[in-house]
Every structure is written in structure tokens, then in C-alpha cells.
Design a protein around this motif. Structure first.
Motif, PDB file in Angstrom:
ATOM      1  N   GLU A  19       0.835  -1.199   0.000  1.00  0.00           N
ATOM      2  CA  GLU A  19       0.000   0.000   0.000  1.00  0.00           C
ATOM      3  C   GLU A  19       0.872   1.251   0.000  1.00  0.00           C
ATOM      4  OE1 GLU A  19      -3.199   0.120   2.872  1.00  0.00           O
ATOM      5  OE2 GLU A  19      -3.503  -2.031   2.588  1.00  0.00           O
ATOM      6  N   ASP A  20       0.434   2.244  -0.734  1.00  0.00           N
ATOM      7  CA  ASP A  20       1.071   3.559  -0.869  1.00  0.00           C
ATOM      8  C   ASP A  20       2.316   3.572  -1.746  1.00  0.00           C
ATOM      9  OD1 ASP A  20      -0.887   4.838   0.679  1.00  0.00           O
ATOM     10  OD2 ASP A  20       0.162   4.338   2.529  1.00  0.00           O
ATOM     11  N   ASP A  21       2.691   2.439  -2.356  1.00  0.00           N
ATOM     12  CA  ASP A  21       3.816   2.434  -3.298  1.00  0.00           C
ATOM     13  C   ASP A  21       3.415   3.162  -4.580  1.00  0.00           C
ATOM     14  OD1 ASP A  21       5.548   0.984  -1.712  1.00  0.00           O
ATOM     15  OD2 ASP A  21       5.222  -0.926  -2.738  1.00  0.00           O
ATOM     16  N   GLU A  22       4.356   3.931  -5.138  1.00  0.00           N
ATOM     17  CA  GLU A  22       4.173   4.536  -6.459  1.00  0.00           C
ATOM     18  C   GLU A  22       4.593   3.489  -7.485  1.00  0.00           C
ATOM     19  OE1 GLU A  22       2.888   7.484  -7.329  1.00  0.00           O
ATOM     20  OE2 GLU A  22       2.554   8.100  -5.250  1.00  0.00           O
ATOM     21  N   VAL A  23       3.733   3.251  -8.479  1.00  0.00           N
ATOM     22  CA  VAL A  23       3.992   2.178  -9.446  1.00  0.00           C
ATOM     23  C   VAL A  23       3.742   2.649 -10.874  1.00  0.00           C
ATOM     24  CG1 VAL A  23       3.483   0.293  -7.839  1.00  0.00           C
ATOM     25  CG2 VAL A  23       1.627   1.301  -9.172  1.00  0.00           C
ATOM     26  N   LYS A  24       4.297   1.874 -11.805  1.00  0.00           N
ATOM     27  CA  LYS A  24       4.013   2.024 -13.232  1.00  0.00           C
ATOM     28  C   LYS A  24       3.349   0.730 -13.667  1.00  0.00           C
ATOM     29  CE  LYS A  24       7.721   5.209 -14.340  1.00  0.00           C
ATOM     30  NZ  LYS A  24       8.761   5.562 -15.298  1.00  0.00           N
ATOM     31  N   PHE A  25       2.390   0.838 -14.598  1.00  0.00           N
ATOM     32  CA  PHE A  25       1.648  -0.351 -15.001  1.00  0.00           C
ATOM     33  C   PHE A  25       1.038  -0.183 -16.383  1.00  0.00           C
ATOM     34  CE2 PHE A  25      -1.196   2.528 -12.851  1.00  0.00           C
ATOM     35  CZ  PHE A  25      -2.405   2.435 -13.530  1.00  0.00           C
ATOM     36  N   GLU A  26       0.606  -1.291 -16.944  1.00  0.00           N
ATOM     37  CA  GLU A  26      -0.131  -1.312 -18.197  1.00  0.00           C
ATOM     38  C   GLU A  26      -1.513  -1.861 -17.901  1.00  0.00           C
ATOM     39  OE1 GLU A  26       2.390  -3.782 -20.585  1.00  0.00           O
ATOM     40  OE2 GLU A  26       3.739  -2.137 -21.055  1.00  0.00           O
ATOM     41  N   LEU A  27      -2.434  -1.680 -18.838  1.00  0.00           N
ATOM     42  CA  LEU A  27      -3.792  -2.178 -18.654  1.00  0.00           C
ATOM     43  C   LEU A  27      -4.083  -3.291 -19.652  1.00  0.00           C
ATOM     44  CD1 LEU A  27      -5.693   1.184 -18.180  1.00  0.00           C
ATOM     45  CD2 LEU A  27      -5.063  -0.463 -16.415  1.00  0.00           C
ATOM     46  N   ARG A  28      -4.819  -4.285 -19.191  1.00  0.00           N
ATOM     47  CA  ARG A  28      -5.245  -5.390 -20.045  1.00  0.00           C
ATOM     48  C   ARG A  28      -6.680  -5.740 -19.677  1.00  0.00           C
ATOM     49  NH1 ARG A  28      -1.172  -9.722 -19.721  1.00  0.00           N
ATOM     50  NH2 ARG A  28      -0.037  -8.285 -21.038  1.00  0.00           N
ATOM     51  N   GLU A  29      -7.490  -6.040 -20.677  1.00  0.00           N
ATOM     52  CA  GLU A  29      -8.883  -6.412 -20.442  1.00  0.00           C
ATOM     53  C   GLU A  29      -8.954  -7.720 -19.685  1.00  0.00           C
ATOM     54  OE1 GLU A  29     -12.738  -5.552 -20.333  1.00  0.00           O
ATOM     55  OE2 GLU A  29     -11.346  -4.276 -21.428  1.00  0.00           O
ATOM     56  N   GLY A  30      -9.696  -7.743 -18.597  1.00  0.00           N
ATOM     57  CA  GLY A  30      -9.883  -8.949 -17.796  1.00  0.00           C
ATOM     58  C   GLY A  30     -11.338  -9.374 -17.818  1.00  0.00           C
ATOM     59  N   LYS A  31     -11.689 -10.324 -16.977  1.00  0.00           N
ATOM     60  CA  LYS A  31     -13.062 -10.831 -16.931  1.00  0.00           C
ATOM     61  C   LYS A  31     -14.067  -9.762 -16.512  1.00  0.00           C
ATOM     62  CE  LYS A  31     -11.802 -15.596 -15.936  1.00  0.00           C
ATOM     63  NZ  LYS A  31     -11.847 -16.687 -14.960  1.00  0.00           N
ATOM     64  N   LYS A  32     -13.655  -8.855 -15.640  1.00  0.00           N
ATOM     65  CA  LYS A  32     -14.579  -7.834 -15.120  1.00  0.00           C
ATOM     66  C   LYS A  32     -14.109  -6.427 -15.429  1.00  0.00           C
ATOM     67  CE  LYS A  32     -16.082 -10.813 -11.359  1.00  0.00           C
ATOM     68  NZ  LYS A  32     -16.193 -10.980  -9.914  1.00  0.00           N
ATOM     69  N   GLY A  33     -13.445  -6.223 -16.549  1.00  0.00           N
ATOM     70  CA  GLY A  33     -12.973  -4.883 -16.909  1.00  0.00           C
ATOM     71  C   GLY A  33     -11.457  -4.845 -17.011  1.00  0.00           C
ATOM     72  N   LEU A  34     -10.929  -3.633 -17.013  1.00  0.00           N
ATOM     73  CA  LEU A  34      -9.488  -3.461 -17.169  1.00  0.00           C
ATOM     74  C   LEU A  34      -8.744  -3.810 -15.888  1.00  0.00           C
ATOM     75  CD1 LEU A  34      -9.455  -0.113 -19.145  1.00  0.00           C
ATOM     76  CD2 LEU A  34      -8.843  -2.366 -20.020  1.00  0.00           C
ATOM     77  N   ASN A  35      -7.647  -4.540 -16.051  1.00  0.00           N
ATOM     78  CA  ASN A  35      -6.781  -4.914 -14.936  1.00  0.00           C
ATOM     79  C   ASN A  35      -5.402  -4.310 -15.133  1.00  0.00           C
ATOM     80  OD1 ASN A  35      -8.850  -6.540 -14.013  1.00  0.00           O
ATOM     81  ND2 ASN A  35      -7.938  -8.431 -14.711  1.00  0.00           N
ATOM     82  N   ALA A  36      -4.745  -3.967 -14.026  1.00  0.00           N
ATOM     83  CA  ALA A  36      -3.357  -3.504 -14.079  1.00  0.00           C
ATOM     84  C   ALA A  36      -2.448  -4.723 -14.223  1.00  0.00           C
ATOM     85  CB  ALA A  36      -3.010  -2.728 -12.822  1.00  0.00           C
ATOM     86  N   VAL A  37      -1.540  -4.673 -15.195  1.00  0.00           N
ATOM     87  CA  VAL A  37      -0.575  -5.761 -15.411  1.00  0.00           C
ATOM     88  C   VAL A  37       0.810  -5.176 -15.594  1.00  0.00           C
ATOM     89  CG1 VAL A  37      -2.277  -7.342 -16.435  1.00  0.00           C
ATOM     90  CG2 VAL A  37      -1.012  -5.794 -17.918  1.00  0.00           C
ATOM     91  N   ASN A  38       1.825  -6.031 -15.553  1.00  0.00           N
ATOM     92  CA  ASN A  38       3.223  -5.593 -15.674  1.00  0.00           C
ATOM     93  C   ASN A  38       3.510  -4.455 -14.684  1.00  0.00           C
ATOM     94  OD1 ASN A  38       3.642  -7.464 -17.748  1.00  0.00           O
ATOM     95  ND2 ASN A  38       2.979  -6.011 -19.299  1.00  0.00           N
ATOM     96  N   VAL A  39       3.036  -4.652 -13.456  1.00  0.00           N
ATOM     97  CA  VAL A  39       3.159  -3.623 -12.420  1.00  0.00           C
ATOM     98  C   VAL A  39       4.558  -3.661 -11.824  1.00  0.00           C
ATOM     99  CG1 VAL A  39       2.260  -2.793 -10.212  1.00  0.00           C
ATOM    100  CG2 VAL A  39       0.703  -3.862 -11.869  1.00  0.00           C
ATOM    101  N   LYS A  40       5.213  -2.492 -11.835  1.00  0.00           N
ATOM    102  CA  LYS A  40       6.543  -2.387 -11.232  1.00  0.00           C
ATOM    103  C   LYS A  40       6.647  -1.096 -10.451  1.00  0.00           C
ATOM    104  CE  LYS A  40       8.650  -0.640 -15.471  1.00  0.00           C
ATOM    105  NZ  LYS A  40       9.636  -0.900 -16.509  1.00  0.00           N
ATOM    106  N   LEU A  41       7.542  -1.075  -9.493  1.00  0.00           N
ATOM    107  CA  LEU A  41       7.762   0.117  -8.678  1.00  0.00           C
ATOM    108  C   LEU A  41       8.312   1.246  -9.530  1.00  0.00           C
ATOM    109  CD1 LEU A  41       9.353  -1.560  -5.537  1.00  0.00           C
ATOM    110  CD2 LEU A  41       7.018  -0.692  -5.749  1.00  0.00           C
ATOM    111  N   ALA A  42       7.801   2.442  -9.321  1.00  0.00           N
ATOM    112  CA  ALA A  42       8.313   3.622 -10.024  1.00  0.00           C
ATOM    113  C   ALA A  42       9.584   4.069  -9.334  1.00  0.00           C
ATOM    114  CB  ALA A  42       7.264   4.725  -9.999  1.00  0.00           C
ATOM    115  N   GLN A  43      10.667   4.268 -10.084  1.00  0.00           N
ATOM    116  CA  GLN A  43      11.941   4.656  -9.487  1.00  0.00           C
ATOM    117  C   GLN A  43      12.133   6.143  -9.611  1.00  0.00           C
ATOM    118  OE1 GLN A  43      11.618   1.594  -9.507  1.00  0.00           O
ATOM    119  NE2 GLN A  43      13.273   0.631  -8.474  1.00  0.00           N
TER     120      GLN A  43
END
Length: 64
Positions: free
Chosen positions: A40-64
Motif C-alpha cells: 500500500e502507498d507504493d508509487e507504481v508504473k503499469f499497463e492495462l489489459r482487459e480482464g473478466k470484469k474490466g481493465l486490470n493492471a498488469v506488468n506492475v513495477k515500482l516507479a523509481q
């Protein structure tokens, strides 16, 4: 990549939510979509991909 902040993440259950910095939209994230360990509270970078119930965050990594 989009940038956001981890609003909630349950390590034992392996899921949580990331709030997009730009739009304020919250996206579901599953442990299978993580590159780095997040908390919780981490700053991250991510991409979006369509999932079963809408868009999901994927390829999530910490923002440096």
C-alpha cells in the motif's frame, strides 16, 4: 506506461487496487500481474489489459 499509487494490496490473498494518477480511476491488480513486490502507498508504473470484469493492471513495477 501509466503511473499510479497502490491504494490497497492484500499479500495473503494476492490482489488489490491501483489508483491511476492521471484519471483517478482504480484498477484491479492480481499477484500474477506483478513484476515487483508491491505494498500500500507504493508509487507504481503499469499497463492495462482487459480482464473478466474490466481493465486490470498488469506488468506492475515500482516507479523509481
Amino acid at each position: 506506461m501509466k503511473e499510479g499509487k497502490v491504494k490497497f494490496f492484500n499479500v495473503s490473498k494476492g490482489f488489490g487496487f491501483i489508483k491511476d494518477n492521471e484519471s483517478g480511476t482504480e484498477y484491479f491488480v492480481h499477484a500474477s500481474g506483478l513484476i515487483d513486490q508491491i505494498r500500500e502507498d507504493d508509487e507504481v508504473k503499469f499497463e492495462l489489459r482487459e480482464g473478466k470484469k474490466g481493465l486490470n493492471a498488469v506488468n506492475v513495477k515500482l516507479a523509481q
